[in-house]
Design a protein around this motif. Structure first.
Motif, PDB file in Angstrom:
ATOM      1  N   PRO A  75       0.791  -1.236   0.000  1.00  0.00           N
ATOM      2  CA  PRO A  75       0.000   0.000   0.000  1.00  0.00           C
ATOM      3  C   PRO A  75       0.819   1.280   0.000  1.00  0.00           C
ATOM      4  CG  PRO A  75       0.035  -0.966   2.201  1.00  0.00           C
ATOM      5  CD  PRO A  75       0.726  -1.950   1.292  1.00  0.00           C
ATOM      6  N   GLU A  76       2.126   1.190   0.205  1.00  0.00           N
ATOM      7  CA  GLU A  76       2.927   2.416   0.351  1.00  0.00           C
ATOM      8  C   GLU A  76       2.875   3.311  -0.877  1.00  0.00           C
ATOM      9  OE1 GLU A  76       3.889  -0.567   1.206  1.00  0.00           O
ATOM     10  OE2 GLU A  76       4.899  -0.556   3.153  1.00  0.00           O
ATOM     11  N   GLY A  77       2.819   2.708  -2.072  1.00  0.00           N
ATOM     12  CA  GLY A  77       2.682   3.500  -3.280  1.00  0.00           C
ATOM     13  C   GLY A  77       3.969   3.993  -3.903  1.00  0.00           C
ATOM     14  N   TRP A  78       5.130   3.565  -3.374  1.00  0.00           N
ATOM     15  CA  TRP A  78       6.389   4.018  -3.960  1.00  0.00           C
ATOM     16  C   TRP A  78       7.280   2.855  -4.405  1.00  0.00           C
ATOM     17  CZ3 TRP A  78      10.562   2.385  -0.966  1.00  0.00           C
ATOM     18  CH2 TRP A  78      10.297   2.107   0.381  1.00  0.00           C
ATOM     19  N   LEU A  79       6.764   1.639  -4.319  1.00  0.00           N
ATOM     20  CA  LEU A  79       7.525   0.467  -4.729  1.00  0.00           C
ATOM     21  C   LEU A  79       6.595  -0.714  -4.931  1.00  0.00           C
ATOM     22  CD1 LEU A  79       9.399  -1.194  -1.700  1.00  0.00           C
ATOM     23  CD2 LEU A  79       7.254   0.047  -1.520  1.00  0.00           C
ATOM     24  N   VAL A  80       7.117  -1.751  -5.586  1.00  0.00           N
ATOM     25  CA  VAL A  80       6.496  -3.068  -5.625  1.00  0.00           C
ATOM     26  C   VAL A  80       7.548  -4.065  -5.171  1.00  0.00           C
ATOM     27  CG1 VAL A  80       4.780  -2.519  -7.388  1.00  0.00           C
ATOM     28  CG2 VAL A  80       7.057  -3.309  -8.084  1.00  0.00           C
ATOM     29  N   LYS A  81       7.120  -5.278  -4.862  1.00  0.00           N
ATOM     30  CA  LYS A  81       8.033  -6.266  -4.291  1.00  0.00           C
ATOM     31  C   LYS A  81       7.882  -7.605  -5.002  1.00  0.00           C
ATOM     32  CE  LYS A  81       7.360  -4.286   0.365  1.00  0.00           C
ATOM     33  NZ  LYS A  81       8.721  -4.050   0.883  1.00  0.00           N
ATOM     34  N   VAL A  82       8.950  -8.391  -4.971  1.00  0.00           N
ATOM     35  CA  VAL A  82       8.869  -9.787  -5.382  1.00  0.00           C
ATOM     36  C   VAL A  82       9.632 -10.629  -4.365  1.00  0.00           C
ATOM     37  CG1 VAL A  82       8.578  -9.361  -7.859  1.00  0.00           C
ATOM     38  CG2 VAL A  82      10.881  -9.608  -6.915  1.00  0.00           C
ATOM     39  N   TYR A  83       9.175 -11.856  -4.213  1.00  0.00           N
ATOM     40  CA  TYR A  83       9.818 -12.801  -3.306  1.00  0.00           C
ATOM     41  C   TYR A  83      10.263 -14.036  -4.074  1.00  0.00           C
ATOM     42  CZ  TYR A  83       7.762 -10.289   0.677  1.00  0.00           C
ATOM     43  OH  TYR A  83       7.412  -9.345   1.606  1.00  0.00           O
ATOM     44  N   GLU A  84      11.402 -14.562  -3.681  1.00  0.00           N
ATOM     45  CA  GLU A  84      11.827 -15.907  -4.083  1.00  0.00           C
ATOM     46  C   GLU A  84      12.026 -16.681  -2.787  1.00  0.00           C
ATOM     47  OE1 GLU A  84      14.587 -17.776  -7.477  1.00  0.00           O
ATOM     48  OE2 GLU A  84      15.683 -16.555  -6.024  1.00  0.00           O
ATOM     49  N   GLU A  85      11.096 -17.587  -2.497  1.00  0.00           N
ATOM     50  CA  GLU A  85      11.009 -18.212  -1.176  1.00  0.00           C
ATOM     51  C   GLU A  85      10.864 -17.093  -0.143  1.00  0.00           C
ATOM     52  OE1 GLU A  85      14.331 -20.859  -0.855  1.00  0.00           O
ATOM     53  OE2 GLU A  85      13.605 -22.175  -2.444  1.00  0.00           O
ATOM     54  N   ASP A  86      11.779 -16.980   0.824  1.00  0.00           N
ATOM     55  CA  ASP A  86      11.654 -15.913   1.821  1.00  0.00           C
ATOM     56  C   ASP A  86      12.552 -14.717   1.514  1.00  0.00           C
ATOM     57  OD1 ASP A  86      14.067 -17.200   2.261  1.00  0.00           O
ATOM     58  OD2 ASP A  86      13.916 -17.131   4.444  1.00  0.00           O
ATOM     59  N   ARG A  87      13.154 -14.692   0.326  1.00  0.00           N
ATOM     60  CA  ARG A  87      14.082 -13.617  -0.033  1.00  0.00           C
ATOM     61  C   ARG A  87      13.325 -12.507  -0.764  1.00  0.00           C
ATOM     62  NH1 ARG A  87      16.571 -18.416  -0.768  1.00  0.00           N
ATOM     63  NH2 ARG A  87      16.189 -18.490  -3.012  1.00  0.00           N
ATOM     64  N   LEU A  88      13.432 -11.297  -0.236  1.00  0.00           N
ATOM     65  CA  LEU A  88      12.676 -10.151  -0.724  1.00  0.00           C
ATOM     66  C   LEU A  88      13.530  -9.247  -1.604  1.00  0.00           C
ATOM     67  CD1 LEU A  88      10.314  -8.058  -0.684  1.00  0.00           C
ATOM     68  CD2 LEU A  88      11.267  -7.237   1.491  1.00  0.00           C
ATOM     69  N   VAL A  89      12.931  -8.801  -2.700  1.00  0.00           N
ATOM     70  CA  VAL A  89      13.554  -7.808  -3.575  1.00  0.00           C
ATOM     71  C   VAL A  89      12.562  -6.661  -3.751  1.00  0.00           C
ATOM     72  CG1 VAL A  89      14.486  -7.320  -5.861  1.00  0.00           C
ATOM     73  CG2 VAL A  89      14.911  -9.547  -4.791  1.00  0.00           C
ATOM     74  N   ASP A  90      13.015  -5.442  -3.453  1.00  0.00           N
ATOM     75  CA  ASP A  90      12.196  -4.245  -3.644  1.00  0.00           C
ATOM     76  C   ASP A  90      12.496  -3.638  -5.006  1.00  0.00           C
ATOM     77  OD1 ASP A  90      11.015  -4.383  -1.120  1.00  0.00           O
ATOM     78  OD2 ASP A  90      12.580  -3.163  -0.190  1.00  0.00           O
ATOM     79  N   LEU A  91      11.447  -3.305  -5.735  1.00  0.00           N
ATOM     80  CA  LEU A  91      11.551  -2.594  -7.007  1.00  0.00           C
ATOM     81  C   LEU A  91      10.970  -1.199  -6.774  1.00  0.00           C
ATOM     82  CD1 LEU A  91      10.205  -5.477  -9.273  1.00  0.00           C
ATOM     83  CD2 LEU A  91      12.605  -4.920  -8.826  1.00  0.00           C
ATOM     84  N   ILE A  92      11.848  -0.218  -6.647  1.00  0.00           N
ATOM     85  CA  ILE A  92      11.475   1.105  -6.153  1.00  0.00           C
ATOM     86  C   ILE A  92      11.389   2.089  -7.316  1.00  0.00           C
ATOM     87  CG2 ILE A  92      12.167   2.985  -4.620  1.00  0.00           C
ATOM     88  CD1 ILE A  92      13.822   0.837  -3.060  1.00  0.00           C
ATOM     89  N   PHE A  93      10.279   2.822  -7.382  1.00  0.00           N
ATOM     90  CA  PHE A  93      10.123   3.819  -8.440  1.00  0.00           C
ATOM     91  C   PHE A  93       9.975   5.235  -7.906  1.00  0.00           C
ATOM     92  CE2 PHE A  93       6.084   1.470  -7.884  1.00  0.00           C
ATOM     93  CZ  PHE A  93       5.269   2.472  -7.365  1.00  0.00           C
ATOM     94  N   LEU A  94       9.872   5.394  -6.572  1.00  0.00           N
ATOM     95  CA  LEU A  94       9.781   6.729  -5.985  1.00  0.00           C
ATOM     96  C   LEU A  94      10.593   6.780  -4.689  1.00  0.00           C
ATOM     97  CD1 LEU A  94       8.323   9.463  -6.569  1.00  0.00           C
ATOM     98  CD2 LEU A  94       6.539   8.706  -4.984  1.00  0.00           C
ATOM     99  N   PRO A  95      11.923   6.662  -4.792  1.00  0.00           N
ATOM    100  CA  PRO A  95      12.744   6.722  -3.578  1.00  0.00           C
ATOM    101  C   PRO A  95      12.788   8.140  -3.016  1.00  0.00           C
ATOM    102  CG  PRO A  95      14.148   6.681  -5.509  1.00  0.00           C
ATOM    103  CD  PRO A  95      12.729   6.510  -6.013  1.00  0.00           C
ATOM    104  N   VAL A  96      12.651   8.273  -1.725  1.00  0.00           N
ATOM    105  CA  VAL A  96      12.688   9.562  -1.012  1.00  0.00           C
ATOM    106  C   VAL A  96      11.935  10.657  -1.766  1.00  0.00           C
ATOM    107  CG1 VAL A  96      14.764   9.058   0.338  1.00  0.00           C
ATOM    108  CG2 VAL A  96      15.030  10.056  -1.938  1.00  0.00           C
TER     109      VAL A  96
END
Length: 203
Positions: A75-96
């Motif tokens: 819901p934050e609205g500045w990124l989307v995420k993907v997981y591989e098992e329990d490993r998280l990767v953030d795909l950020i389009f509006l940093p700071v």
């Protein structure tokens, strides 16, 4: 640069995400702690950050879901995420609160990350993002000090000064760096003045 042994599963996930972003032709740049590590900085933390443009977020998620990653739209609205098992990767389009643009992604160098070459965000932009994240609810300078010390020769400090001028928290951090002898704000200011005069002459 090889990642520490305890980061090998995460670095493998990082490399797979980079591969599939290239496959679906989504421009990106590695950011965050792994970008700093790729540049010879401090040891990486337990997260992976990529910068992408907002208009590419849906295509990136679709391509990574097709490759077996588990997508998430928080819901934050500045990124989307993907997981591989329990490993998280953030795909950020509006940093700071600064939208990722073609110019943002161009401010990178193609560097090896465990033998996988990919665009890595500049040390200057990494520093800017780090200290612009500070505010009244979060202001842990100990997170940015190792980054500043380890990458200070790669950082354009006059540019950092200009781009964080509106943040008193970022300004306080730069003052701390000056007092600790990590960087000279006077020299950075003089360098910025010289560049401005050269630009005037060239113009």
């Amino acid at each position: 640069m090889a990642a520490p042994e305890d980061q090998q599963p995460l670095i493998a996930t990082l490399k797979r995400v980079a591969y599939h972003l290239k496959r679906v032709e989504v421009p990106f740049a590695l950011a965050g702690s792994f970008a700093a590590y790729a540049r010879g900085g401090v040891a990486c933390e337990h997260d992976v950050d990529f910068l992408i443009k907002q208009e590419d977020a849906e295509r990136a998620l679709a391509g990574l879901a097709e490759a077996g990653f588990r997508p998430e739209v928080p819901p934050e609205g500045w990124l989307v995420k993907v997981y591989e098992e329990d490993r998280l990767v953030d795909l950020i389009f509006l940093p700071v609160q600064r939208p990722v643009t073609d110019e943002t992604l161009a401010d990178s160098d193609v560097l090896p990350v465990n033998a996988c070459h990919m665009p890595v965000l500049s040390a200057t932009e990494l520093m800017i993002h780090k200290i612009l994240s500070y505010g009244p609810h979060y202001c842990d300078f100990t997170k940015a000090l190792p980054l500043a010390r380890s990458l200070r020769e790669q950082i354009d400090w006059p540019r950092v000064q200009r781009e964080v001028a509106g943040s008193p928290y970022a300004q306080a951090f730069l003052t701390l760096l000056d007092r600790l002898g990590v960087v000279s704000l006077a020299e950075a200011g003089a360098s910025a003045l010289r560049r401005a005069k050269l630009k005037e002459v060239a113009g």
